[in-house]
Scaffold this active site. Structure first.
Site, PDB file in Angstrom:
ATOM      1  N   ASP A 192       0.850  -1.203   0.000  1.00 22.72           N
ATOM      2  CA  ASP A 192       0.000   0.000   0.000  1.00 22.72           C
ATOM      3  C   ASP A 192       0.880   1.246   0.000  1.00 22.72           C
ATOM      4  O   ASP A 192       1.696   1.426   0.893  1.00 22.72           O
ATOM      5  CB  ASP A 192      -0.890  -0.045   1.248  1.00 22.72           C
ATOM      6  CG  ASP A 192      -1.711   1.224   1.402  1.00 22.72           C
ATOM      7  OD1 ASP A 192      -1.944   1.905   0.384  1.00 22.72           O
ATOM      8  OD2 ASP A 192      -2.123   1.516   2.547  1.00 22.72           O
TER       9      ASP A 192
ATOM     10  N   ASN B 120      -0.440   4.539  -0.271  1.00 25.82           N
ATOM     11  CA  ASN B 120      -1.095   5.792   0.144  1.00 25.82           C
ATOM     12  C   ASN B 120      -1.779   5.724   1.506  1.00 25.82           C
ATOM     13  O   ASN B 120      -2.551   6.609   1.871  1.00 25.82           O
ATOM     14  CB  ASN B 120      -2.092   6.253  -0.923  1.00 25.82           C
ATOM     15  CG  ASN B 120      -3.217   5.242  -1.117  1.00 25.82           C
ATOM     16  OD1 ASN B 120      -3.229   4.199  -0.458  1.00 25.82           O
ATOM     17  ND2 ASN B 120      -4.156   5.542  -1.991  1.00 25.82           N
TER      18      ASN B 120
ATOM     19  N   ASP C  41      -1.836  -1.158  -3.756  1.00 21.23           N
ATOM     20  CA  ASP C  41      -2.179  -0.379  -4.953  1.00 21.23           C
ATOM     21  C   ASP C  41      -1.055  -0.424  -5.988  1.00 21.23           C
ATOM     22  O   ASP C  41       0.015  -1.012  -5.749  1.00 21.23           O
ATOM     23  CB  ASP C  41      -2.521   1.069  -4.575  1.00 21.23           C
ATOM     24  CG  ASP C  41      -1.466   1.684  -3.672  1.00 21.23           C
ATOM     25  OD1 ASP C  41      -0.260   1.460  -3.932  1.00 21.23           O
ATOM     26  OD2 ASP C  41      -1.832   2.366  -2.686  1.00 21.23           O
TER      27      ASP C  41
ATOM     28  N   ASP D  35      -5.347 -10.309 -15.419  1.00 17.08           N
ATOM     29  CA  ASP D  35      -6.434 -11.259 -15.247  1.00 17.08           C
ATOM     30  C   ASP D  35      -7.550 -10.854 -16.195  1.00 17.08           C
ATOM     31  O   ASP D  35      -7.865  -9.665 -16.311  1.00 17.08           O
ATOM     32  CB  ASP D  35      -6.943 -11.193 -13.796  1.00 17.08           C
ATOM     33  CG  ASP D  35      -7.140 -12.565 -13.200  1.00 17.08           C
ATOM     34  OD1 ASP D  35      -7.965 -13.314 -13.741  1.00 17.08           O
ATOM     35  OD2 ASP D  35      -6.481 -12.877 -12.188  1.00 17.08           O
TER      36      ASP D  35
ATOM     37  N   ASP E 154      -9.801 -16.193 -16.329  1.00 13.47           N
ATOM     38  CA  ASP E 154     -10.556 -16.703 -15.188  1.00 13.47           C
ATOM     39  C   ASP E 154     -11.623 -17.704 -15.647  1.00 13.47           C
ATOM     40  O   ASP E 154     -12.355 -17.440 -16.608  1.00 13.47           O
ATOM     41  CB  ASP E 154     -11.227 -15.497 -14.510  1.00 13.47           C
ATOM     42  CG  ASP E 154     -11.852 -15.835 -13.188  1.00 13.47           C
ATOM     43  OD1 ASP E 154     -11.112 -16.150 -12.252  1.00 13.47           O
ATOM     44  OD2 ASP E 154     -13.103 -15.773 -13.086  1.00 13.47           O
TER      45      ASP E 154
ATOM     46  N   GLU F 203      -7.512 -20.573 -16.480  1.00 13.57           N
ATOM     47  CA  GLU F 203      -7.861 -21.263 -15.239  1.00 13.57           C
ATOM     48  C   GLU F 203      -8.757 -22.424 -15.650  1.00 13.57           C
ATOM     49  O   GLU F 203      -9.872 -22.228 -16.128  1.00 13.57           O
ATOM     50  CB  GLU F 203      -8.585 -20.337 -14.269  1.00 13.57           C
ATOM     51  CG  GLU F 203      -8.719 -20.993 -12.912  1.00 13.57           C
ATOM     52  CD  GLU F 203      -9.779 -20.367 -12.026  1.00 13.57           C
ATOM     53  OE1 GLU F 203      -9.778 -20.661 -10.828  1.00 13.57           O
ATOM     54  OE2 GLU F 203     -10.614 -19.598 -12.525  1.00 13.57           O
TER      55      GLU F 203
ATOM     56  N   HIS G  45      -4.233 -17.229  -4.969  1.00 10.67           N
ATOM     57  CA  HIS G  45      -5.141 -16.541  -4.044  1.00 10.67           C
ATOM     58  C   HIS G  45      -6.389 -17.351  -3.713  1.00 10.67           C
ATOM     59  O   HIS G  45      -7.227 -16.888  -2.953  1.00 10.67           O
ATOM     60  CB  HIS G  45      -5.537 -15.198  -4.654  1.00 10.67           C
ATOM     61  CG  HIS G  45      -6.306 -15.393  -5.928  1.00 10.67           C
ATOM     62  ND1 HIS G  45      -5.702 -15.870  -7.076  1.00 10.67           N
ATOM     63  CD2 HIS G  45      -7.614 -15.231  -6.233  1.00 10.67           C
ATOM     64  CE1 HIS G  45      -6.610 -15.982  -8.031  1.00 10.67           C
ATOM     65  NE2 HIS G  45      -7.781 -15.597  -7.555  1.00 10.67           N
ATOM     66  N   ASP G  46      -6.544 -18.528  -4.302  1.00 11.51           N
ATOM     67  CA  ASP G  46      -7.737 -19.338  -4.068  1.00 11.51           C
ATOM     68  C   ASP G  46      -7.491 -20.543  -3.165  1.00 11.51           C
ATOM     69  O   ASP G  46      -8.396 -21.340  -2.931  1.00 11.51           O
ATOM     70  CB  ASP G  46      -8.299 -19.855  -5.405  1.00 11.51           C
ATOM     71  CG  ASP G  46      -8.963 -18.753  -6.205  1.00 11.51           C
ATOM     72  OD1 ASP G  46      -9.422 -17.766  -5.596  1.00 11.51           O
ATOM     73  OD2 ASP G  46      -9.008 -18.865  -7.440  1.00 11.51           O
TER      74      ASP G  46
HETATM   75  C1  NOJ Z   1     -11.489 -17.884 -10.027  1.00 12.67           C
HETATM   76  C2  NOJ Z   1     -10.770 -16.820  -9.278  1.00 12.67           C
HETATM   77  O1  NOJ Z   1      -9.426 -17.175  -9.121  1.00 12.67           O
HETATM   78  C3  NOJ Z   1     -11.503 -16.677  -7.965  1.00 12.67           C
HETATM   79  O2  NOJ Z   1     -10.795 -15.884  -7.063  1.00 12.67           O
HETATM   80  C4  NOJ Z   1     -12.873 -16.134  -8.261  1.00 12.67           C
HETATM   81  O3  NOJ Z   1     -13.618 -16.082  -7.064  1.00 12.67           O
HETATM   82  C5  NOJ Z   1     -13.623 -16.998  -9.265  1.00 12.67           C
HETATM   83  N1  NOJ Z   1     -12.803 -17.428 -10.347  1.00 12.67           N
HETATM   84  C6  NOJ Z   1     -14.782 -16.253  -9.861  1.00 12.67           C
HETATM   85  O4  NOJ Z   1     -14.345 -15.254 -10.710  1.00 12.67           O
END
Ligand code: NOJ
Length: 565
Positions: free
Chosen positions: A23, A25, A31, A100, A204, A258, A329-330
């Site tokens: 971050d 700011n 950001d 993305d 995605d 993905e 991140h998932d």
């Molecule tokens: C996959 C993404 O990586 C995830 O974070 C998201 O919640 C779902 N697709 C829906 O877009």
């Protein structure tokens, strides 16, 4: 065939989850300027490209995976000018940028959707899937499909008395790719960002974009219904090929999809160069070795992980291309998932995982914080989770949620996506050097010891090991092109494999357990003419001979080295 250089085959891609990276700011949210301030760090690590999770305008129901304007930047991340500066600064450092691309669905606040809900006959109606309901008064959803995030995949809208489809949250309506206007819009978006200087896209849930005509009911499934009608749907390859021709191939891009639900057979079609669709896909089979269907915890067995590795390494060899990842991140952090309880051996375990994964064939991905061995956050209450997926899961249980809460919480503690979304740990100062304001999310208290500053100073750190490993891999023809052969397949503790190319072999030996394990080279792997090139312990093992591996010990040997090399 396009004139692609396929630069991603000899590369490392660093994934940034912008909210949690840096971050600049003081608003507590990472950001673009924060990212710019860390480009030297990423360059120094050895990465060749950055994959940025979404930074577009979004109401953030799903942290940016719900886009309301594809051509603008979310104010919390900065402005288009900031973005242009980012591209320029990355160019200076010879870093490529992967954005993305979230086009299976938009946000329900996107102007297309807002217009589409106005009436049943407006020009945007067919951008989405609007259908009449079933049953008396049409009050039952049009079919039995479920959202990936739980509950029905349909939401009723009073205004026109019809339902719209959303495979994720109700704030993420699915786009209708069968409408040629939608496909043209996506092409335009792709070209808009390519013109601004991006080098590729991470697409995605791209395997969901083609739905079966008539949207028939799905067969019964414990966790989901309808998959067979929208995963690799009837026109998926046609649509991707078209998007590639009119968009992706306009530059020397890298496109990773993905691959929700992707099988090896499908992955070959998606990533075979002649088909001109995608360059690599993220499959999930290894991520399911400890979670059935990515959701229900099960005992991790190394044998199953190795089976997945072999299947994909051999299956895509010369037919497609792999992507190598343990984190994003998932998913929760990899430490502890695949290593069991590592106790005081976090450093050795993290290095071992890196060796086990990144000596394989494919494009390697590193998720922010993985390179310093960040770990899961210890959640102490279910209300601490921020992820919309958690809210959805809880609401699926309805009035029974309080009864099931302890069980749901137990699973979420180890499975929640929020585990990997805590802010990046830069140093031991307040808020881990992530922000000078109030961070949007919890910071893992272990930041006082696990942080970039410490890792840079310690020559034996995970970070410095990653640098070494990356340098070893880049340009290494055996690792880029070589054949993969597994040994000790039945061994419950060891992952042993060889890569071979043009007479040179690289042998990888990894102990996945926090205990000593014997390893006995066989006639193929025992080779006196060898050189130890990577090792996660500080002593030499010059000769490949029967040995007792220390906890998480991992070794990389070059064999058959020509003399004097
Ligand atoms: C996959 C993404 O990586 C995830 O974070 C998201 O919640 C779902 N697709 C829906 O877009």
């Amino acid at each position: 065939m396009s004139n692609k250089t396929r630069w991603y085959k000899d590369s490392f891609i660093y994934q940034i989850y912008p909210r949690s990276f840096c971050d600049s700011n003081g608003d507590g949210i990472g950001d673009i300027q924060g990212i710019i301030s860390k480009l030297d760090y990423i360059k120094d690590l050895g990465a060749k490209a950055i994959w940025l999770s979404p930074i577009y305008k979004s109401p953030n129901y799903d942290n940016g995976y719900d886009i309301s304007d594809y051509r603008d930047i979310s104010p919390e991340f900065g402005t288009l000018d900031d973005f242009k500066t980012l591209v320029a600064e990355m160019r200076k450092r010879d870093l490529k940028l992967i954005m993305d691309l979230v086009v299976n669905h938009t946000s329900f606040e996107h102007k297309w959707f807002l217009k589409s809900k106005e009436s049943t006959d407006n020009e945007y109606r067919d951008y989405y899937f609007w259908r009449k309901g079933r049953g008396k008064n049409g009050k039952k959803p049009p079919n039995n499909w479920t959202s990936r995030f739980g509950g029905s995949a349909w939401t009723y809208d009073e205004k026109t008395k019809e339902w719209y489809l959303h495979l994720f949250t109700k704030e993420q309506p699915d786009l209708n790719w069968d409408n040629p206007k939608v496909r043209k819009e996506v092409e335009d978006i792709v070209n808009y960002w390519l013109d601004l200087g991006v080098d590729g896209f991470r697409c995605d849930v791209i395997t969901y974009i083609s739905k079966r005509e008539g949207l028939p009911n799905g067969k019964w499934g414990l966790l989901s219904r309808g998959d067979e009608h929208f995963t690799h749907g009837p026109n998926i390859h046609k649509y991707l090929n078209e998007l590639n021709k009119n968009g992706f191939s306009n530059k020397d891009t890298m496109i990773v999809g993905e691959g929700a639900g992707v099988t090896l057979e499908q992955a070959i079609i998606y990533t075979n160069e002649e088909n001109e669709e995608l360059d690599n896909v993220f499959h999930f089979e290894h991520m399911e070795t400890d979670f059935y269907k990515q959701a229900i915890p099960r005992k991790f067995k190394l044998k199953n992980l190795k089976k997945v590795f072999s299947k994909w390494q051999l299956g895509l060899l010369q037919k497609g291309w792999n992507s190598l990842y343990f984190e994003n991140h998932d998913f929760p952090r990899s430490l502890g998932r695949f290593t069991g309880d590592y106790k005081d051996k976090r450093v050795e375990a993290a290095k071992m995982l890196a060796i086990s994964l990144y000596m394989q064939q494919g494009t390697p991905y590193i998720y922010q914080g993985q390179e310093i061995g960040m770990t899961n956050y210890t959640f102490s209450n279910i209300s601490e989770f921020q992820d919309v997926l958690v809210q959805n899961i809880r609401s699926v249980f309805g009035v029974f949620e309080p009864i099931f809460r302890p069980l749901i919480f137990k699973i979420l503690k180890i499975r929640a996506r929020d585990n990997a979304r805590t802010p990046m740990q830069w140093d031991a100062s307040e808020n881990a050097g992530f922000t000078e304001g109030k961070p949007w999310f919890y910071i893992n208290p272990n930041y006082t010891t696990i942080n970039v500053e410490n890792e840079l100073e310690d020559k034996n750190s995970i970070l410095n090991f990653y640098k070494k490993l990356i340098q070893y891999r880049l340009g290494n023809e055996v690792l880029i092109n070589g054949y993969y052969k597994e040994y000790e397949g039945k061994n419950k503790d060891l992952h042993v494999y060889m890569r071979n190319y043009n007479g040179v072999s690289i042998l990888v030996v990894c102990n996945y357990k926090n205990k000593e394990v014997p390893f006995k080279p066989n006639p193929e792997t025992a080779n006196k003419n060898c050189k130890l090139v990577l090792h996660n312990y500080n002593y030499d093992r010059p000769i490949l001979e029967p040995m007792t591996l220390r906890p998480y010990e991992a070794l990389v040997y070059e064999l058959n080295k020509p003399k004097n090399s």
